[in-house]
Design an enzyme around this catalytic site. Structure first.
Site, short mmCIF file in Angstrom:
data_model
loop_
_atom_site.label_atom_id
_atom_site.label_comp_id
_atom_site.label_asym_id
_atom_site.label_seq_id
_atom_site.Cartn_x
_atom_site.Cartn_y
_atom_site.Cartn_z
N GLU A 198 0.82 -1.21 0.00
CA GLU A 198 0.00 0.00 0.00
C GLU A 198 0.86 1.26 0.00
O GLU A 198 1.77 1.41 0.82
CB GLU A 198 -0.94 0.01 1.21
N LYS A 226 -7.67 -0.27 11.15
CA LYS A 226 -7.09 -0.80 9.92
C LYS A 226 -5.77 -0.09 9.64
O LYS A 226 -4.77 -0.71 9.25
CB LYS A 226 -8.06 -0.63 8.76
N ASP A 274 2.59 -14.49 11.57
CA ASP A 274 1.26 -14.73 11.01
C ASP A 274 0.41 -13.47 11.13
O ASP A 274 -0.13 -13.17 12.19
CB ASP A 274 0.61 -15.90 11.77
N HIS A 277 -1.23 10.77 0.50
CA HIS A 277 -1.48 9.43 -0.03
C HIS A 277 -1.46 9.43 -1.55
O HIS A 277 -0.86 8.57 -2.18
CB HIS A 277 -2.83 8.91 0.47
#
Length: 442
Positions: A86, A283, A299, A396
């Site tokens: 991302e 998130k 993991d 972004h």
């Protein structure tokens, strides 16, 4: 296309797997084979190692492996490895690290390292009778029966911490649990925990069968449903925090330190009370956490599941981070439940995982917990800082600019042109395409 089921796919060679897929699903277009082969490792031994990590492997799926420098964590200056696709995650983490480096950096505290697992079972017996059996017979036998399994872990300072009988009959008829807590030291410990739990199931079955206090009907009613660790580890917690006097915040957005602190705290409070915001807020935290989790061979699905379950542990989904302004001091922190390891699994196999752990100074599991919490906190700080000042899209979309240009097939010269062109402009997908077409037309 009329695809047919395939028998014995796992037994086919890699080439035959590819041939079948291209024939059945890709209209016999062999160009797809070239795409797969591009990502094979040129070192045949290394490629074979990767193929043995998982089943039915036909290629490798690459992710960018970046570095976020200047993290001052508990007095140590670290560069964090981050595997993430991302845009702006690595840049945001680096910016937050730089912001806090002259303000004392990040401080961490390991609150607990307890991990959990359960033997889930059904038995039609009075709860008080089962509890008496557990207290005076079974619990001791469970420890004895797992001594061989836990020997090496106990020698390293870990092992089974406690075992409890949990009555869940109010939720499901005749349902009970053996709930065990573990310390797995520097390993994530999934195989160790599951091995102990499977022995619990066997020992429970054996002890009930030979105990004369149970009737034949009660013995026959016993069913071991499953023996499995829990990825929800609310007692395996690390805290990471930053703090400074408001006068030292010195944000460069043009607003006063006091206004920045107030806006920042309000944004965190909204995430604490509003689940729709909390979901996106958390998130963003996991953007930072997962990137380092993946880079260190752990993991990320387990860390995600645990973090989100913890965020909802009190019956309402809420923020994992918190903020206070008290006595002129700004404080921002995260309590993160996370279970990771630095031995076992991919840590001894994957070359880049070895590199990551070496880069971090070969941390213990607890030190890695601290690093992960810091990475999540830094990511969240950077996101909220943008949201309450310039807005999230400015930074972004600048990072996303190169992705758009690559999709358009821009040359290096054209990329340099547009990076300069958008230096003082808002990047939008539509505007990039429009300007790109104009340039090409010229």
């Amino acid at each position: 296309m009329n695809q047919q089921p395939v028998e014995g796919f796992s037994k086919l060679s890699k080439q035959r797997k590819i041939d079948w897929l291209i024939k059945e699903y890709l209209s016999d277009d062999r160009s797809y084979e070239q795409i797969l082969q591009q990502y094979w490792n040129g070192d045949a031994i290394l490629q074979k190692l990767h193929e043995e990590f998982s089943e039915n492997t036909i290629s490798n799926f690459y992710m960018p492996y970046g570095i976020a420098p200047n993290f001052l964590i508990d007095g140590k200056l670290l560069a964090l490895p981050m595997a993430v696709e991302e845009s702006s995650v690595v840049a945001a983490a680096s910016k937050a690290a730089k912001f806090w480096i002259d303000k004392g950096g990040f401080k961490t505290t390991i609150i607990n390292t307890k991990k959990l697992g359960h033997t889930h079972f059904i038995i039609n017996v009075e709860p008080h009778k089962l509890q008496h059996f557990f207290n005076f017979k079974l619990k001791k036998r469970l420890f004895e029966a797992t001594e061989e399994i836990t020997k090496n872990m106990r020698n390293r300072g870990g092992g089974i911490l406690n075992i409890r009988l949990i009555d869940k009959t109010a939720d499901l008829e005749n349902y009970f649990q053996l709930k065990a807590s573990f310390d797995t030291v520097d390993s994530m410990g999934a195989n160790f925990i599951n091995s102990c739990l499977e022995q619990f199931g066997k020992t429970l079955t054996e002890e009930v069968a030979k105990d004369e206090t149970f009737t034949p009907e009660e013995k026959d009613s016993l069913q071991i449903v499953m023996n499995i660790l829990s990825n929800f580890t609310p007692d395996c917690i690390v805290r990471a925090e930053v703090s400074c006097k408001i006068e030292d915040l010195k944000d460069d957005s043009g607003i006063s330190n006091e206004e920045f602190a107030t806006k920042f705290k309000r944004a965190v409070t909204i995430a604490e009370i509003e689940p729709f915001r909390a979901t996106t807020h958390n998130k963003g935290i996991m953007n930072g956490v997962d990137a380092v989790v993946i880079a260190t061979g752990n993991d990320f699905r387990a860390t995600e599941a645990c973090a989100h379950a913890y965020a909802a542990k009190d019956g309402k989904y809420t923020s994992l981070t918190h903020c206070t302004i008290d006595g002129g001091v700004f404080r921002f922190w995260i309590d993160l439940p996370i279970s990771v390891g630095v031995v076992g699994g991919l840590t001894n196999l994957h070359p880049l995982v070895k590199f990551s752990l070496a880069l971090l100074g070969k941390p213990s599991a607890q030190e890695l917990m601290s690093i992960l919490a810091v990475s999540g906190l830094a990511q969240n700080f950077a996101a909220i800082r943008s949201l309450v000042t310039t807005g999230i899209q400015k930074g972004h979309m600048k990072m996303h600019l190169l992705n758009i240009l690559n999709q358009l097939g821009a040359t290096e010269e054209e990329k340099n042109h547009f990076v300069t062109y958008f230096k003082d402009k808002t990047v939008t997908h539509h505007e990039v395409i429009s300007q790109f077409n104009s340039l090409r037309a010229q």
